[in-house]
Design a protein around this motif. Structure first.
Motif, mmCIF file in Angstrom:
data_model
loop_
_atom_site.group_PDB
_atom_site.id
_atom_site.type_symbol
_atom_site.label_atom_id
_atom_site.label_comp_id
_atom_site.label_asym_id
_atom_site.label_seq_id
_atom_site.Cartn_x
_atom_site.Cartn_y
_atom_site.Cartn_z
ATOM 1 N N THR A 10 0.844 -1.197 0.000
ATOM 2 C CA THR A 10 0.000 0.000 0.000
ATOM 3 C C THR A 10 0.879 1.246 0.000
ATOM 4 O OG1 THR A 10 -1.668 -1.191 1.293
ATOM 5 C CG2 THR A 10 -1.852 1.209 1.238
ATOM 6 N N ARG A 11 0.505 2.239 -0.813
ATOM 7 C CA ARG A 11 1.196 3.534 -0.830
ATOM 8 C C ARG A 11 0.496 4.439 0.180
ATOM 9 N NH1 ARG A 11 4.929 6.322 -2.920
ATOM 10 N NH2 ARG A 11 5.546 4.756 -4.436
ATOM 11 N N TYR A 12 1.289 5.097 1.002
ATOM 12 C CA TYR A 12 0.783 5.987 2.044
ATOM 13 C C TYR A 12 1.324 7.395 1.833
ATOM 14 C CZ TYR A 12 -0.806 2.027 4.848
ATOM 15 O OH TYR A 12 -1.457 0.918 5.300
ATOM 16 N N ALA A 13 0.618 8.354 2.410
ATOM 17 C CA ALA A 13 1.084 9.735 2.468
ATOM 18 C C ALA A 13 1.076 10.162 3.933
ATOM 19 C CB ALA A 13 0.202 10.655 1.637
ATOM 20 N N GLU A 42 13.879 3.881 0.355
ATOM 21 C CA GLU A 42 13.611 5.057 -0.464
ATOM 22 C C GLU A 42 13.071 6.182 0.419
ATOM 23 O OE1 GLU A 42 10.502 6.286 -3.968
ATOM 24 O OE2 GLU A 42 11.178 4.214 -3.855
ATOM 25 N N VAL A 43 13.570 7.398 0.184
ATOM 26 C CA VAL A 43 13.128 8.562 0.950
ATOM 27 C C VAL A 43 12.579 9.595 -0.017
ATOM 28 C CG1 VAL A 43 13.831 10.413 2.507
ATOM 29 C CG2 VAL A 43 14.832 8.152 2.758
ATOM 30 N N TYR A 44 11.352 10.066 0.243
ATOM 31 C CA TYR A 44 10.680 11.085 -0.556
ATOM 32 C C TYR A 44 11.007 12.427 0.080
ATOM 33 C CZ TYR A 44 6.738 13.526 -2.755
ATOM 34 O OH TYR A 44 5.952 14.396 -3.475
ATOM 35 N N LYS A 45 11.538 13.379 -0.696
ATOM 36 C CA LYS A 45 11.898 14.696 -0.174
ATOM 37 C C LYS A 45 11.195 15.782 -0.965
ATOM 38 C CE LYS A 45 16.485 13.226 1.192
ATOM 39 N NZ LYS A 45 17.928 13.391 1.017
ATOM 40 N N PHE A 90 5.928 3.733 0.045
ATOM 41 C CA PHE A 90 5.258 2.475 -0.273
ATOM 42 C C PHE A 90 5.635 1.448 0.781
ATOM 43 C CE2 PHE A 90 5.044 -1.697 -2.366
ATOM 44 C CZ PHE A 90 3.716 -1.678 -2.749
ATOM 45 N N ASN A 91 4.627 0.832 1.385
ATOM 46 C CA ASN A 91 4.862 -0.229 2.358
ATOM 47 C C ASN A 91 4.706 -1.566 1.648
ATOM 48 O OD1 ASN A 91 5.316 -1.498 4.847
ATOM 49 N ND2 ASN A 91 3.125 -1.670 5.207
ATOM 50 N N GLY A 92 5.827 -2.172 1.297
ATOM 51 C CA GLY A 92 5.802 -3.449 0.583
ATOM 52 C C GLY A 92 5.284 -4.593 1.429
ATOM 53 N N ARG A 124 -2.020 8.178 5.904
ATOM 54 C CA ARG A 124 -3.223 7.655 5.228
ATOM 55 C C ARG A 124 -2.845 7.016 3.912
ATOM 56 N NH1 ARG A 124 -5.315 13.249 6.336
ATOM 57 N NH2 ARG A 124 -5.153 13.770 4.152
ATOM 58 N N PRO A 125 -3.581 5.974 3.510
ATOM 59 C CA PRO A 125 -3.350 5.395 2.179
ATOM 60 C C PRO A 125 -3.694 6.430 1.118
ATOM 61 C CG PRO A 125 -4.800 3.984 3.486
ATOM 62 C CD PRO A 125 -4.618 5.255 4.240
#
Length: 127
Positions: A10-13, A42-45, A90-92, A124-125
């Motif tokens: 699931t992809r989360y924000a 992976e890190v989102y910046k 993303f939580n694999g 949240r997803p």
């Protein structure tokens, strides 16, 4: 926080939920750097600005957003709080990774900041 408590595949924000007190100062200056990701993953910046309201005289009912050069824009929620997306991940699943969420001032200078009220961080997803 551990990613094992989240749904797999699931992809989360991650969102910062906050308010700026009416006398808040220092949030209309240099932006902040936000990052979301797992340790070693992976890190989102991205760059975010927490200050957003500019009230025009005699137009207190209108919210005017200043020009912003970043991906995420603060949004007013129904409950009266503001939220801004700090990033996505993303939580694999299958791993017990540690989720890290950071919000750092890029240029501190000598600008004192006052009036930030933080309710918390919501995860949240995404749709």
């Amino acid at each position: 926080m551990s990613t094992s408590i989240l749904s797999p595949k699931t992809r989360y924000a991650a969102y910062l939920v906050y308010k700026l007190w009416s006398g808040a100062r220092g949030f209309d200056g240099p932006p902040f750097k936000a990052s979301v990701g797992t340790i070693g993953g992976e890190v989102y910046k991205q760059i975010v600005r927490l200050g957003l309201f500019v009230m025009e005289p005699n137009q207190q009912h209108r919210i005017i957003l200043p020009p912003q050069q970043h991906t995420s824009h603060p949004k007013q929620r129904i409950d009266g709080w503001l939220e801004i997306e700090l990033g996505q991940f993303f939580n694999g699943g299958g791993e017990d990774d540690e989720l890290q969420i950071k919000l750092m001032e890029i240029i501190a200078g000598n600008v004192r900041k006052t009036g930030l009220i933080v309710e918390g961080i919501e995860i949240r997803p995404t749709k």
